[in-house]
Scaffold this active site. Structure first.
Site, mmCIF file in Angstrom:
data_model
loop_
_atom_site.group_PDB
_atom_site.id
_atom_site.type_symbol
_atom_site.label_atom_id
_atom_site.label_comp_id
_atom_site.label_asym_id
_atom_site.label_seq_id
_atom_site.Cartn_x
_atom_site.Cartn_y
_atom_site.Cartn_z
ATOM 1 N N ASP A 536 0.840 -1.190 0.000
ATOM 2 C CA ASP A 536 0.000 0.000 0.000
ATOM 3 C C ASP A 536 0.874 1.239 0.000
ATOM 4 O O ASP A 536 2.082 1.164 0.249
ATOM 5 C CB ASP A 536 -0.931 -0.007 1.225
ATOM 6 C CG ASP A 536 -0.161 -0.182 2.519
ATOM 7 O OD1 ASP A 536 0.613 0.727 2.880
ATOM 8 O OD2 ASP A 536 -0.315 -1.233 3.186
ATOM 9 N N GLU A 616 21.312 -23.043 -17.373
ATOM 10 C CA GLU A 616 20.564 -22.068 -16.564
ATOM 11 C C GLU A 616 21.490 -20.984 -16.015
ATOM 12 O O GLU A 616 21.128 -19.817 -15.948
ATOM 13 C CB GLU A 616 19.830 -22.785 -15.423
ATOM 14 C CG GLU A 616 18.611 -23.567 -15.903
ATOM 15 C CD GLU A 616 18.009 -24.438 -14.816
ATOM 16 O OE1 GLU A 616 16.790 -24.679 -14.884
ATOM 17 O OE2 GLU A 616 18.752 -24.891 -13.909
#
Ligand code: GLA
Length: 733
Positions: A536, A616
């Site tokens: 928020d 990877e």
């Protein structure tokens, strides 16, 4: 100048670059809300309110005889209980032992350059080079010495208006507030959609859009945190508003605790919004000359669709709310050990991870949960913020020094608001936890919440944090909060209502964070609450980035990050590449796709780097290098949602465009695959029409890329993806 006041007409017009907001004091002193929307002039818009003799809509005492005058359908600036308004209210207040009733009338105003602040609460600030004006309008109860000052901050260039309210009691007797909202906002035309962001743990901020119907709709949290389940950011829009067209209003509450938005469509199809603190069990006492200040609400209007609205919100929060030293710095790319080791680690294992961090070209290792007290699982140890040297095999300083020796920064996880019942802290201070004596507490993740409304508790936490932070070179803290607050009872002040304790808790939390950041101004704070349970605007005042979700699956993250982008800067969205099968939902996605999704925000890894294959590792190195090379674009470029993962099955696309339009990055993730596929053409947004851009060696005009689009390569496997760099051809030479 952004605020125009016509003294004679008592007309207040707030102008931003593209919007106008107006209030007027009527002949009885009532503050009407007359307009908010597309930029207009300073005309008096009160003519739009047609007085009418409406049955069952009564008159305030001093309007006796005029049946056309009623608070029940007039658009009001700050609605209260007590004057014949039957819609949802912003304020319920009255003497402690008497009925709640107010009838607010205009008293005075003040206008000044600069932005008000709300001591102890997060709020937007002006900054050095921004023109902001503040308007304070004070209303007074018709009968008693009780005042409400409405605060407006006008950020003209940014198309933003902030609001908050200060309620002051000048009566001798104590008054109580039973609801004190940050704003009321009335619209004469209520034909609108409500767009809000619901969710759950590991599935936050899912966009939902629905027409506002008659009755009252509520978006709220009673969890003592803004929560995973609803977000204190929402949008009211025209029914036909889309990304690039139409009117819409963004509303963001700068607060991290329980909140409430109510939207009411009334008897004559008007719409009222009220929003602010959740009033469940809320009673706030005001002694003589005391004031109560509400949290702030940030409003923005866009007449050109949702993209503009999000741009306004993202930019105002980034420039005028986030204060962190880190806000415009390249944030450290990091590897967090949570999904790599969970609670099973020692210094040796962490150093192996740190070596990989260095090798891949990342910046920081973050040590997550489990390094303190007795904490080998999540049932014990919270509150005991001393290093478990036995488990680590060395002191924290020794570990951090070795990590730093590899050229890697060090960050740490803490959950300072919590206590485990199985902890030394709880055994010493059982009364420090929020619980009601005589009732078994509601347990969640086997932990209780410390009562941050108490000073002694706050001081203890501040001290613990300081001891850890000063013990080693810690440059980042992930501040977690892993349960909802159900009951809030302060044993030392049993008379204080639970709603008031909840709010005091939030003020206490902000105080602790402020203290930590004042002592360590260059500390990078990452907010977290079981992922994005406290994502928020309030938190962004302290932490420039927030762990977006405990769900690290790249595909589910598409929706979570899409929803988050409507109201928050993308630089605030912490996102990591994790292992496959994914730990939350078992899905397998290509490493490339996980990288592309994580680059949507503040980038990192959350898997055992030692277990990566050679291929990877090569990809991870390339990802880290690409992200760092273009970090400024990812952190502060203009963000475009190119389609919606809520509606579109086949793919999700988004892009970043540099402010000077010299380059853009477009990302696409295929969420479904088809045999004999149709070709997908994605249209860029925000480029310069006349500039030529090079993508993969080919040159296209901005106009072609925006009107015709770019033809995507056909996906080669499930969840395939691509990321395209478009660079202005002239700067390539
Ligand atoms: C929360 C966080 C996770 C991790 C764990 C540790 O769930 O969201 O990222 O830090 O706590 O317990």
């Amino acid at each position: 100048m952004a605020i125009y006041i016509d003294q004679e007409k008592k007309l207040f017009t707030l102008q931003t670059r593209n919007s106008t907001y107006q209030m007027k004091v009527d002949e009885k002193g009532v503050l009407l809300h007359t307009y908010y929307g597309e930029k207009a002039d300073e005309s008096d818009f009160s003519y739009l309110i047609g007085p009418f003799d409406r049955g069952f809509s009564g008159q305030p005492g001093d309007a006796c005889g005029d049946r056309t005058y009623s608070m029940d359908y007039y658009p009001l600036e700050y609605p209260v209980l007590g004057n014949g308004d039957f819609r949802v209210k912003a304020l319920l207040a009255g003497p402690k032992d008497g009925p709640a009733a107010l009838d607010l009338r205009y008293a005075s105003y003040e206008l000044w350059d600069g932005k008000y602040d709300l001591t102890g609460l997060p709020a937007l600030f002006a900054g050095e080079d921004t023109c902001v004006q503040t308007l304070e309008i004070t209303l007074k109860d018709l009968y008693r010495e009780v005042y409400v000052t409405l605060l407006y901050g006008v950020f003209e260039e940014q198309d933003v208006i902030t609001r908050a309210a200060r309620i002051t009691n000048r009566e001798k007797e104590v008054w109580t507030l039973r609801r004190a909202m940050s704003l009321g906002l009335d619209f004469l035309q209520g034909d609108m959609d409500l767009i809000h962001f619901y969710g759950k743990h590991a599935g936050e901020r899912q966009l939902e859009r629905r027409p506002v119907m008659h009755g009252i709709e509520e978006i709220s949290s009673t969890r003592g945190a803004s929560g995973h389940h609803h977000n204190p950011f929402m949008i009211l829009s025209g029914r036909d508003t889309v990304e690039d067209y139409g009117a819409c209003y963004g509303i963001s509450l700068v607060y991290s605790g329980s909140f409430k938005f109510q939207v009411e469509k009334d008897q004559i199809d008007g719409l009222r919004l009220v929003g602010g603190l959740n009033d469940e069990e809320f009673v706030w006492e005001l002694a003589e000359n005391e004031s109560f200040v509400t949290p702030e609400v940030v409003l923005t209007y866009s007449g050109q669709g949702l993209t503009r609205l999000s741009g306004n919100m993202q930019s105002i929060l980034h420039k005028h709310l986030i204060r962190s030293w880190w806000k415009d710095q390249a944030r450290p790319t990091l590897a967090n050990n949570w999904e790599a080791t969970y609670f099973q680690f020692d210094a040796k294992k962490l150093l192996q991870l740190a070596k990989e961090v260095a090798d891949l070209g990342l910046d920081m290792l973050v040590l997550d949960d489990g390094w303190f007290g007795k904490r080998d699982d999540d049932t014990s140890g919270l509150g005991d913020w001393f290093v478990n040297e036995k488990k680590l095999g060395c002191s924290l300083k020794e570990l951090v020094d070795q990590v730093n020796g590899l050229g890697v920064k060090f960050g740490i996880w803490m959950e300072p608001e919590m206590v485990s019942e199985d902890s030394e802290l709880f055994r010493a201070h059982p009364d420090w936890a929020l619980q009601i004596p005589g009732r078994a507490p509601v347990r969640s993740r086997d932990q209780l919440i410390l009562d941050l409304s108490r000073k002694d508790v706050r001081e203890y936490i501040k001290e613990c944090i300081e001891q850890i932070l000063s013990s080693a070179n810690i440059e980042y803290v992930k501040w977690d909060m892993n349960r909802s607050m159900d009951l809030a009872f302060n044993v030392t002040e049993p008379g204080v209502s639970q709603g008031a304790v909840r709010h005091r808790y939030m003020l206490g939390l902000y105080e602790i964070m402020e203290d930590m950041l004042t002592r360590h101004p260059k500390l990078l704070l990452e907010g977290c609450s079981g992922g994005g349970g406290r994502f928020d605007a309030g938190m962004l005042y302290y932490s420039p980035q927030i762990w977006c979700s405990d769900n690290t699956d790249a595909i589910e993250r598409l929706r979570i990050q899409y929803g988050t982008s409507f109201g928050y800067p993308m630089s605030a969205v912490a996102a990591h590449v994790s292992a496959c099968p994914n730990h939350q939902n078992g899905r397998v996605t290509p490493f490339k796709t996980r990288g592309i999704c994580a680059m949507q925000g503040a980038f990192g890894y959350e898997l055992d780097l030692n277990k990566l294959s050679e291929q990877e590792k090569k990809e991870a190195k390339e990802q880290a290098a690409f992200y760092k090379k273009h970090q400024a674009l990812f952190q502060s470029g203009d963000y475009y949602r190119l389609n919606s993962p809520m509606d579109e099955r086949a793919y999700t696309a988004w892009s970043y465009v540099a402010k000077d339009q010299s380059k853009a990055i477009l990302s696409v993730v295929h969420t479904d695959v088809y045999a004999n596929p149709k070709r997908i053409r994605v249209r860029f947004k925000g480029l310069c029409e006349k500039t030529s851009y090079r993508i993969n060696g080919e040159v296209y005009t901005g106009a072609a890329l925006m009107r015709g689009g770019y033809v995507l390569p056909v996906p080669e496997c499930a969840y395939d993806s691509c990321m395209l760099l478009a660079e202005a051809a002239d700067i390539l030479q």
